[in-house]
Scaffold this motif. Sequence first.
Motif, PDB file in Angstrom:
ATOM      1  N   LYS A  11      62.386  21.138  60.813  1.00 23.98           N
ATOM      2  CA  LYS A  11      61.659  22.276  61.206  1.00 23.98           C
ATOM      3  C   LYS A  11      60.681  22.668  60.132  1.00 23.98           C
ATOM      4  O   LYS A  11      60.934  22.425  58.905  1.00 23.98           O
ATOM      5  CB  LYS A  11      62.770  23.465  61.210  1.00 23.98           C
ATOM      6  N   GLU A  33      63.704  29.793  60.643  1.00 27.09           N
ATOM      7  CA  GLU A  33      63.499  28.927  61.670  1.00 27.09           C
ATOM      8  C   GLU A  33      62.950  29.855  62.857  1.00 27.09           C
ATOM      9  O   GLU A  33      62.298  29.178  63.622  1.00 27.09           O
ATOM     10  CB  GLU A  33      64.826  28.126  62.418  1.00 27.09           C
ATOM     11  N   SER A  36      59.252  28.691  63.916  1.00 25.50           N
ATOM     12  CA  SER A  36      58.666  27.541  63.200  1.00 25.50           C
ATOM     13  C   SER A  36      58.388  26.301  64.297  1.00 25.50           C
ATOM     14  O   SER A  36      58.577  26.604  65.301  1.00 25.50           O
ATOM     15  CB  SER A  36      59.998  27.057  62.497  1.00 25.50           C
TER      16      SER A  36
END
Length: 274
Positions: A11, A33, A36
């Motif tokens: 990520k 995240e 991302s």
Amino acid sequence: MDTLCLNRTWKFKLDPKNIGLSEHWQVNTLQLEQDSADIQVPCCWEELEQDYEGVAWYSTQVDIEADKAGQICRIAFQAANYRTGVWINGKAVGSHDGGYTPFDFEIQDFLKYGASNQITLRIVSPIITKDIRVDDLGPNDMPHWRGGLTAGIWQAATLEFNQSAWIKHAFYQPKIKDSTFDLDLELHCNETCTQTAVLTINVIDGSGVAAYEEDQTFELQPGSTQLSHTITVKEAKLWSCQSPHLYTAQASISLNGKAIAESTERIGLREFTY
């Protein structure tokens, strides 16, 4: 020795305002995240975001088997450009400045065994064209190639598990006059007593044919051990721009007939003077 390759999809999240540290992205997986993208490691982040200079974050999850507990574990990067901070499961393990040389950290005390582990990196790229400052770094404060940025985790990454010893550094210096390489090897050992070990060196040419094979007995001491060895290559082939021939050099350390540490490098016979 057992190696887990980290060359995979990670990520990736840009941090143009440099707020990730203050918002604790290293421990807040959901926030890290969010928004991302996927990025392949290794590669330069310019493949995703052209001309971006500043901060970006990487993260991935790795399952560690329960039987790895008690072993030495190192996370190793062949290169990441430029300033790299590393966290394991939200805990800081170290940082490195430099975009073109390998670095590693011992992380066995940060791992959860028999479970999933979060690896997080914060990387500050070279600042070349932008009038910005990140941390204490400003324009042209980092060494860089004028032709491009080459930012992020742009070389291989691995987790390496060893019972007690590992090869910290292997440097092969070519000498084309004698068709030799002078090998300087640095080992680290967590044992408490000196033991007799064997260094095995194999050099394979580009067609897979053995160009050198040798064993060397030595005393493996607690802490750091320095070794030197001269490798004479059979029917040596020089590296040139027209014929960029490389050898594969493998160095391994054995105790009682069992390999406990290994290193593999690609090397070439080439010299220049100025």
